[in-house]
Design an enzyme around this catalytic site. Structure first.
Site, PDB file in Angstrom:
ATOM      1  N   LYS A  34      -1.870  30.617  -4.286  1.00  0.00           N
ATOM      2  CA  LYS A  34      -1.376  30.870  -2.913  1.00  0.00           C
ATOM      3  C   LYS A  34      -0.711  32.214  -2.519  1.00  0.00           C
ATOM      4  O   LYS A  34      -1.077  32.698  -1.530  1.00  0.00           O
ATOM      5  CB  LYS A  34      -0.406  29.679  -2.586  1.00  0.00           C
ATOM      6  CG  LYS A  34       0.359  29.883  -1.468  1.00  0.00           C
ATOM      7  CD  LYS A  34       1.433  28.876  -1.390  1.00  0.00           C
ATOM      8  CE  LYS A  34       2.409  29.536  -2.185  1.00  0.00           C
ATOM      9  NZ  LYS A  34       3.803  28.707  -2.006  1.00  0.00           N
ATOM     10  N   THR A  35       0.000  32.628  -3.553  1.00  0.00           N
ATOM     11  CA  THR A  35       0.996  34.034  -3.202  1.00  0.00           C
ATOM     12  C   THR A  35      -0.504  35.170  -3.005  1.00  0.00           C
ATOM     13  O   THR A  35      -0.348  36.003  -2.376  1.00  0.00           O
ATOM     14  CB  THR A  35       1.806  34.313  -4.430  1.00  0.00           C
ATOM     15  OG1 THR A  35       2.316  32.892  -4.559  1.00  0.00           O
ATOM     16  CG2 THR A  35       2.441  35.422  -4.004  1.00  0.00           C
ATOM     17  N   ASP A 217       5.747  31.082   4.207  1.00  0.00           N
ATOM     18  CA  ASP A 217       5.545  30.369   3.135  1.00  0.00           C
ATOM     19  C   ASP A 217       6.366  29.122   3.032  1.00  0.00           C
ATOM     20  O   ASP A 217       7.453  29.009   3.627  1.00  0.00           O
ATOM     21  CB  ASP A 217       5.985  31.364   2.054  1.00  0.00           C
ATOM     22  CG  ASP A 217       5.704  30.879   0.600  1.00  0.00           C
ATOM     23  OD1 ASP A 217       4.315  30.549   0.601  1.00  0.00           O
ATOM     24  OD2 ASP A 217       6.135  31.480  -0.545  1.00  0.00           O
ATOM     25  N   GLU A 218       5.770  28.484   2.126  1.00  0.00           N
ATOM     26  CA  GLU A 218       6.594  27.056   1.871  1.00  0.00           C
ATOM     27  C   GLU A 218       6.919  26.282   3.157  1.00  0.00           C
ATOM     28  O   GLU A 218       8.224  25.695   3.286  1.00  0.00           O
ATOM     29  CB  GLU A 218       7.992  27.201   1.087  1.00  0.00           C
ATOM     30  CG  GLU A 218       7.532  28.132  -0.078  1.00  0.00           C
ATOM     31  CD  GLU A 218       7.011  27.152  -1.355  1.00  0.00           C
ATOM     32  OE1 GLU A 218       6.676  25.909  -1.163  1.00  0.00           O
ATOM     33  OE2 GLU A 218       7.262  27.625  -2.421  1.00  0.00           O
ATOM     34  N   GLN A 248       5.032  19.278  -2.236  1.00  0.00           N
ATOM     35  CA  GLN A 248       6.162  19.968  -2.894  1.00  0.00           C
ATOM     36  C   GLN A 248       7.466  20.265  -2.094  1.00  0.00           C
ATOM     37  O   GLN A 248       7.978  21.106  -2.162  1.00  0.00           O
ATOM     38  CB  GLN A 248       5.398  21.447  -3.359  1.00  0.00           C
ATOM     39  CG  GLN A 248       4.370  21.069  -4.347  1.00  0.00           C
ATOM     40  CD  GLN A 248       3.933  22.580  -5.025  1.00  0.00           C
ATOM     41  OE1 GLN A 248       4.688  23.304  -5.647  1.00  0.00           O
ATOM     42  NE2 GLN A 248       2.688  22.768  -4.691  1.00  0.00           N
ATOM     43  N   ARG A 600       4.244  22.732 -13.328  1.00  0.00           N
ATOM     44  CA  ARG A 600       4.711  24.372 -13.532  1.00  0.00           C
ATOM     45  C   ARG A 600       4.051  24.163 -14.914  1.00  0.00           C
ATOM     46  O   ARG A 600       4.156  25.479 -15.386  1.00  0.00           O
ATOM     47  CB  ARG A 600       6.265  24.146 -13.802  1.00  0.00           C
ATOM     48  CG  ARG A 600       7.089  24.144 -12.563  1.00  0.00           C
ATOM     49  CD  ARG A 600       6.762  24.982 -11.271  1.00  0.00           C
ATOM     50  NE  ARG A 600       6.021  23.944 -10.366  1.00  0.00           N
ATOM     51  CZ  ARG A 600       5.037  24.534  -9.639  1.00  0.00           C
ATOM     52  NH1 ARG A 600       5.134  25.845  -9.302  1.00  0.00           N
ATOM     53  NH2 ARG A 600       4.573  23.654  -8.766  1.00  0.00           N
TER      54      ARG A 600
END
Length: 826
Positions: A34-35, A217-218, A248, A600
DNA sequence: TGTGAGTTGATTTTT
DNA sequence: TCAACTCACA
């Protein structure tokens, strides 16, 4: 010309990167790059000639912003766009338009500590008695309101809510106090800005025009206030690109509204939706476990997670006897990998639901000499001495800051005691003044005696003198105030060992300040420095650099990845947390939290829980997390660890032969541990465990009195004698002798409710302790040591039920916590 | 007013 | 358990 930057992108990624005008929703699964997509998109925009000043990128954490900035720096060197957290952006806008919401531009940002201080004062002002609610609960109610754009004037308590009713009274007073002190709390940074944008159309338009390309973001973590801000910046130029993953979303408790992302397509009908579903991080097995877990959630957007990564090892699920075993085992396994040169310390991370769980781990790591770091929310800027000094700096910048003043008015002690402060506060409230102004008039406060008035006047003069330094570099101001307040001298004169640490911390703060001064040579650095300390927590940059095992909460883990991940304490009451029990939405959030933790992991993942865990000083039987039953067994190794703790307490084992250097827990585990059969009767394992039960009682002599799954104590002591835990925990309905929750997992029990039910049987208690409820006032009792006595006083309930007993032998009175005492009725 | 012992009471997550 | 807070004393 397609940039070479884009060569390695997949079709979906490319679609997102190339999107330019109009709304864009990027649904990005964990580890889906994503980043990378976001930074590439920004670089792409810039490449096409869009001025950097028109791009705004908002994140939730500084960590995320820093990472993005760094990656963008590599793609588009020298271009700088406004990138940072929502709160920072809020502060940035608010500084420029403070007067429109009744603030001055030099307002300070109150941290949680400050804001509690103000809130307590507000409670006192509003004559709210705190019998019915804690300041904490009122603070939460107010915070919730602010996050939902409900101002003090509009606040309506939910009917029947005691806390709500109190909050309704306190909120206006609290807000007034903040304004008077020229302070904003964290929530205000958003609420004020949202208000600003709503009430000033021309300002909104100009900002909308200015920030033509907004990225968030998020997005799944945005609350209503954040939504409003983003929305107002995307009306005339709706080039809003948001990335997020409903699965998330873990900040519902902070007001995050999952609907913001779930309804994005409704809000922006012409939205382009891109799904990033390929995972580049984890093994197939880890991903399948994660996927299976999250599929139990209802409120989500379905995604097909897949990966081309290798199958990988099974996910391990281990049952330990105690938290010490859990910690020791993890430390040993890490140690083994380190010694064998298979991994470096930085490859490992351990996650837990609550910070309190780090203790056992830390101890084990220290004992085994493993370098670790803890990602704590607070740390440096929250330390007393640092906060004290920052409060002085706050006062230099904004003397009206009541919270800061309260903190330092008598630090170091200068003869201004609690009574004096109270009188100044009363005077200030009565006249609507900031405390500093009230203090300035100390001579006019009739209730103050001469000595106090002089001490206060001296303090005010001191502040006035310091205030002249406001435009100096921060380090210089700090140096001066360390001298003039006598702060340094007080510490230097102390022989308390912790004061030496304090001095060291002060040096660190000085270095910090000096560095900041250097980076901001052209401005007055004080205010930006203070903003930085308020909005950045020092652990934001804790990442990477050092080669250590990282310990952190599941929340802190979001956005990170590690080759080897341990998640400890996967237990009922922890994940899901006790407080999330009744509410389905909260339960789903807990599930997402575990999902975040699992995803993670790159290569290896170990989940664990304990049979017993010490919580609040009590050793309690543990119920494994119901989420464990939702995980696919076929992807996992489920093992019971042998008990490491030997009979006579673990200390004896340390350094002993059985705790040898070459102890390899993995091997040991594999050899000794049994894969749990689908069902099994009484076994060697059980006998072994029965023994342990007794040891537990001898060691701990605790009951499980207020274990959440307990029924009220029956009162009969005979039935409460220790029983093997196997029996106590087994499912009566299943008819097997296996009480092991894992076996239940594999066997007939299907739902969490089943498991909870099966455990809702009285657990064994310490042989000696009685149910506290059988005792009554005036009752005659027997104590093995003191003999016969009578209960003369009785207070509290449950484990806190405390009796005062007068003993016949010499008339002496003693207090006992009944749950733990050897008292018996006669 | 400041300090130390004793008591109580609370236990999540963070910008 | 352990930290924060209270209360008694110097």
């Amino acid at each position: 010309m397609t940039s070479s930057l884009e060569d390695s992108l997949t079709a979906a990624q490319l679609e997102a990167v190339r999107h330019r005008e109009g709304p864009l929703l990027i649904l990005a699964g964990p580890g889906s790059g994503k980043t990378r997509v976001v930074t590439h998109r920004i670089a792409h925009l810039l490449e096409q000639g869009i001025p950097a000043s028109q791009v705004l990128a908002l994140t939730f954490t500084n960590k995320a912003a820093d990472e993005m900035r760094q990656r963008l720096g590599q793609l588009a060197p020298g271009q700088s766009i406004w990138m940072g957290t929502f709160h920072r952006f809020g502060a940035f806008l608010l500084r420029r338009h403070a007067e429109r919401v009744g603030l001055r531009e030099n307002f300070s940002i109150a941290d949680v500590d400050d804001s509690r201080r103000i809130l307590k004062a507000a409670c006192a002002d509003a004559r709210v008695d705190l019998e019915m609610a804690t300041p904490e609960s009122i603070a939460q109610a107010i915070s919730w309101a602010k996050n939902n754009l409900i101002t003090a004037e509009l606040y309506q308590p939910r009917p029947g809510s005691a806390v709500g009713a109190l909050a309704a009274r306190v909120y206006p007073v609290y807000q007034q106090r903040l304004l008077r002190a020229n302070l904003v709390d964290f929530d205000d940074l958003l609420l004020h800005v949202a208000t600003l944008l709503r009430e000033n159309p021309e300002l909104r338009e100009s900002l909308d025009r200015r920030y033509r390309y907004v990225m968030v973001d998020e997005y799944q973590d945005t609350n209503l206030a954040q939504y409003a801000i983003v929305r107002s910046l995307s009306i005339d130029f709706p080039n809003l690109a948001v990335t997020g993953d409903p699965d998330q979303s873990i900040y519902g408790w902070r007001g995050a509204n999952l609907s913001n992302i779930l309804d994005f397509e409704r809000d922006f009908p012409r939205v382009n939706v891109v799904r990033l579903e390929q995972n580049y991080r984890s093994t197939r097995r880890i991903l399948r476990v994660a996927d299976e877990l999250i599929s139990h959630n209802v409120r989500r957007k379905h995604k097909e997670l897949f990966t081309e990564n290798p199958e990988g090892q099974p996910v391990r699920l281990i049952e330990f006897a105690s938290q010490h075993d859990e910690a020791d085992h993890i430390a040993s396994r890490i140690q083994a990998d380190l010694r064998a040169g298979r991994r470096r310390a930085r490859d490992f991370a351990v996650f837990y639901r609550v910070n309190a769980l780090s203790r056992a781990l830390e101890q084990a790591f220290r004992e085994q000499g493993i370098a670790y770091q803890i990602v704590h929310g607070v740390e440096f800027y929250q330390r007393k001495e640092v906060k004290d000094l920052l409060s002085y700096l706050q006062l230099v910048n904004n003397p009206a800051n009541d919270a800061a003043l309260l903190r330092v008015i008598n630090t170091p002690t200068r003869g201004i005691g609690a009574t004096t402060v109270e009188r100044i506060q009363a005077f200030a409230s009565a006249h609507g003044l900031p405390l500093i102004e009230a203090a300035r008039r100390s001579g006019m406060i009739p209730s103050l005696n001469a000595r106090a008035a002089v001490a206060v006047a001296r303090f005010v003069t001191l502040l006035d003198r310091l205030r002249e330094l406001a435009t100096e570099p921060v380090a210089r101001i700090l140096e001066r105030l360390l001298d003039e307040t006598g702060y340094r001298k007080t510490l230097e004169g102390s022989d308390a060992p912790e004061d030496m640490d304090r001095l060291a911390n002060i040096e660190e703060l000085l270095t910090d300040a000096a560095e900041f001064d250097q980076r901001h040579p052209h401005e007055t650095p004080l205010e930006p420095f203070l903003e930085q300390t308020a909005l950045v927590n020092d652990t934001d940059d804790l990442e990477g650099a050092s080669d250590r095992v990282t310990l952190m909460t599941l929340h802190a883990a979001k956005g990170l990845e590690y080759p080897v991940v341990f998640i400890v304490g996967v237990e009922q009451g922890l994940i899901p947390h006790e407080r999330s029990r009744e509410d389905d939405a909260q339960l789903e959030e807990e599930r997402r939290l575990l999902f975040v933790g699992i995803t993670r992991a790159e290569a290896e993942l170990t989940l664990s829980y304990c049979q017993y865990r010490v919580t609040h000083g009590m050793n309690r039987a543990v119920v494994p997390s119901p989420f464990l039953m939702e995980l696919p067994r076929r992807e996992m190794d489920v093992v019971t660890a042998p008990r490491l703790t030997p009979q006579y307490g673990r200390d004896k084992a340390r350094g002993g032969a059985e705790w040898g250097e070459d102890w390899l827990p993995t091997t040991q585990l594999r050899d000794d541990a049994r894969e749990l059969p689908m069902s099994h009767g009484p076994s060697e394992a059980q006998e072994q465990e029965d023994q342990h039960i007794e040891i537990d009682y001898l060691d701990e002599c605790e009951t499980n009195q207020d274990s959440p799954t307990r029924r009220p104590a029956s009162g009969s002591s005979a039935s409460r004698v220790a029983k093997p835990r196997r029996e106590a925990t087994m499912a009566p309905a299943s008819g097997t002798a296996s009480g092991n929750p894992l076996a239940a997992l594999a066997g007939k029990l299907r739902t969490a409710a089943d498991l909870a039910e099966s455990l809702d049987t009285p657990l064994p208690s310490a042989p000696s302790a009685m149910s506290p409820e059988v005792f009554a006032h005036g009752m005659r009792v027997q104590h093995p040591e003191y003999g016969v006595g009578q209960i003369v006083h009785l207070v509290g309930t449950g484990p806190k039920r405390t009796a005062t007993v007068r003993f016949q032998r010499d008339g002496v009175e003693k207090k006992f916590r009944l749950a733990f005492s050897p008292l018996r009725p006669m």
